[in-house]
Design a protein around this motif. Structure first.
Motif, PDB file in Angstrom:
ATOM      1  N   ILE A 212       0.832  -1.202   0.000  1.00  0.00           N
ATOM      2  CA  ILE A 212       0.000   0.000   0.000  1.00  0.00           C
ATOM      3  C   ILE A 212       0.866   1.251   0.000  1.00  0.00           C
ATOM      4  O   ILE A 212       0.590   2.222  -0.717  1.00  0.00           O
ATOM      5  N   ARG A 213       1.947   1.228   0.783  1.00  0.00           N
ATOM      6  CA  ARG A 213       2.839   2.400   0.829  1.00  0.00           C
ATOM      7  C   ARG A 213       3.482   2.648  -0.526  1.00  0.00           C
ATOM      8  O   ARG A 213       3.600   3.807  -0.969  1.00  0.00           O
ATOM      9  N   VAL A 214       3.917   1.596  -1.194  1.00  0.00           N
ATOM     10  CA  VAL A 214       4.520   1.743  -2.519  1.00  0.00           C
ATOM     11  C   VAL A 214       3.480   2.262  -3.508  1.00  0.00           C
ATOM     12  O   VAL A 214       3.765   3.144  -4.335  1.00  0.00           O
ATOM     13  N   ALA A 215       2.248   1.730  -3.416  1.00  0.00           N
ATOM     14  CA  ALA A 215       1.186   2.170  -4.318  1.00  0.00           C
ATOM     15  C   ALA A 215       0.838   3.637  -4.099  1.00  0.00           C
ATOM     16  O   ALA A 215       0.642   4.395  -5.057  1.00  0.00           O
ATOM     17  N   VAL A 216       0.770   4.066  -2.840  1.00  0.00           N
ATOM     18  CA  VAL A 216       0.477   5.472  -2.530  1.00  0.00           C
ATOM     19  C   VAL A 216       1.559   6.375  -3.100  1.00  0.00           C
ATOM     20  O   VAL A 216       1.285   7.424  -3.702  1.00  0.00           O
TER      21      VAL A 216
ATOM     22  N   SER B 125       3.645   5.696  -5.636  1.00  0.00           N
ATOM     23  CA  SER B 125       3.696   5.639  -7.093  1.00  0.00           C
ATOM     24  C   SER B 125       2.592   6.457  -7.746  1.00  0.00           C
ATOM     25  O   SER B 125       2.716   6.898  -8.893  1.00  0.00           O
ATOM     26  N   THR B 126       1.483   6.676  -7.016  1.00  0.00           N
ATOM     27  CA  THR B 126       0.384   7.480  -7.546  1.00  0.00           C
ATOM     28  C   THR B 126       0.472   8.943  -7.128  1.00  0.00           C
ATOM     29  O   THR B 126      -0.453   9.717  -7.381  1.00  0.00           O
ATOM     30  N   GLY B 127       1.585   9.295  -6.490  1.00  0.00           N
ATOM     31  CA  GLY B 127       1.800  10.689  -6.119  1.00  0.00           C
ATOM     32  C   GLY B 127       1.235  11.079  -4.779  1.00  0.00           C
ATOM     33  O   GLY B 127       1.271  12.259  -4.399  1.00  0.00           O
ATOM     34  N   GLY B 128       0.736  10.117  -4.000  1.00  0.00           N
ATOM     35  CA  GLY B 128       0.219  10.421  -2.676  1.00  0.00           C
ATOM     36  C   GLY B 128       1.342  10.584  -1.682  1.00  0.00           C
ATOM     37  O   GLY B 128       2.422  10.026  -1.847  1.00  0.00           O
ATOM     38  N   SER B 129       1.097  11.309  -0.626  1.00  0.00           N
ATOM     39  CA  SER B 129       2.139  11.563   0.368  1.00  0.00           C
ATOM     40  C   SER B 129       2.046  10.618   1.549  1.00  0.00           C
ATOM     41  O   SER B 129       2.992  10.510   2.332  1.00  0.00           O
ATOM     42  N   GLY B 130       0.902   9.918   1.714  1.00  0.00           N
ATOM     43  CA  GLY B 130       0.762   9.073   2.864  1.00  0.00           C
ATOM     44  C   GLY B 130       0.700   9.895   4.135  1.00  0.00           C
ATOM     45  O   GLY B 130       0.278  11.037   4.120  1.00  0.00           O
ATOM     46  N   ILE B 131       1.150   9.365   5.247  1.00  0.00           N
ATOM     47  CA  ILE B 131       1.148  10.107   6.497  1.00  0.00           C
ATOM     48  C   ILE B 131       2.338  11.046   6.518  1.00  0.00           C
ATOM     49  O   ILE B 131       3.309  10.878   5.766  1.00  0.00           O
ATOM     50  N   PRO B 132       2.324  12.082   7.345  1.00  0.00           N
ATOM     51  CA  PRO B 132       3.439  13.025   7.400  1.00  0.00           C
ATOM     52  C   PRO B 132       4.736  12.326   7.778  1.00  0.00           C
ATOM     53  O   PRO B 132       4.749  11.407   8.601  1.00  0.00           O
ATOM     54  N   LEU B 133       5.822  12.760   7.185  1.00  0.00           N
ATOM     55  CA  LEU B 133       7.128  12.204   7.506  1.00  0.00           C
ATOM     56  C   LEU B 133       7.659  12.832   8.775  1.00  0.00           C
ATOM     57  O   LEU B 133       7.400  13.986   9.062  1.00  0.00           O
ATOM     58  N   LEU B 134       8.415  12.012   9.541  1.00  0.00           N
ATOM     59  CA  LEU B 134       9.011  12.512  10.773  1.00  0.00           C
ATOM     60  C   LEU B 134      10.522  12.623  10.621  1.00  0.00           C
ATOM     61  O   LEU B 134      11.114  11.909   9.867  1.00  0.00           O
TER      62      LEU B 134
END
Length: 229
Positions: A214-218, A220-229
């Protein structure tokens, strides 16, 4: 000596042998045992780094391959020593096949945590699998109510303190392995039948694999997912 180590804990010994072989390959490719990943084709292909994981159908396999890579001989030796010593205890309790499942699931679970929480940093090492083993070992000691539980908790505490104090060490990878191992420990010690234990382990494995995909898919589609720390 090697034969004796294998007889005591075949899966743990085999995992150590594979890590040593992978290290040797990277050292030969880079012509260095301290900067063994600097010019290593194998290192480039297996390092855990989200921006490189959607370039081919095999990209997500970095979540597992990165657990066999190590940056320098010291990093590698610490992990293989801990892996064997703790893995041996796990094999004596749950058997070799389940221990193999714990190692693989712990490594992928640690990678999943890294990808979601700190994907901007390339990460390598078997520490995630080792931390999963630590969590299982603590649970084993606690269930037996023996003196080893205190030593196991101290071992985890010292390693986490080292993680927090040392630059370049993946906190999220270690926490991911520890969290995965804690879930596995609850599953394995609650279940009484081997079949039930396998069902639980496979369920946890499926969850961590899904987290990686899911993280790779997010990404690859240009999504940021959760904020990076």
């Amino acid at each position: 000596m090697a034969r004796n180590l294998y007889r005591q804990a075949p899966v743990s010994a085999a995992a150590v042998a594979v890590i040593l072989l992978v290290f040797a390959v990277t050292a030969v490719q880079s012509r260095s045992i301290t900067g063994n990943l600097d010019e290593s084709g194998l290192g480039d292909a297996w390092v855990l780094y989200l921006p490189l994981m959607d370039d081919s159908p095999f990209g997500p396999l970095r979540a597992l391959g990165s657990g066999l890579l190590h940056a320098g001989i010291g990093h590698m030796l610490i992990n293989v020593i801990l892996l064997y010593l703790i893995g041996r205890e796990t094999e004596w309790t749950f058997g070799s096949p389940l221990t193999a499942g714990i190692l693989v699931t712990g490594a992928v679970g640690a990678s999943a945590m890294v990808l979601w929480r700190s994907p901007e940093y390339p990460t390598v090492g078997a520490s995630g699998a080792v931390y999963a083993l630590m969590a299982v070992f603590v649970a084993i000691a606690y269930s037996r109510k023996n003196a080893q539980v205190g030593g196991a908790l101290v071992l985890i505490g010292v390693n986490l303190a080292y993680t927090l104090m040392t630059p370049g060490v993946s906190l999220w990878g270690h926490l991911g392995g520890l969290a995965t191992g804690t879930i596995l420990a609850a599953v394995l010690l609650t279940a009484r039948r081997t079949r039930t234990r396998w069902f639980g382990l496979c369920a946890v494995f499926a969850l961590v694999v899904a987290a990686v995909l899911i993280r790779v898919a997010v990404f690859s589609t240009g999504g940021s997912g959760i904020p990076l720390l």
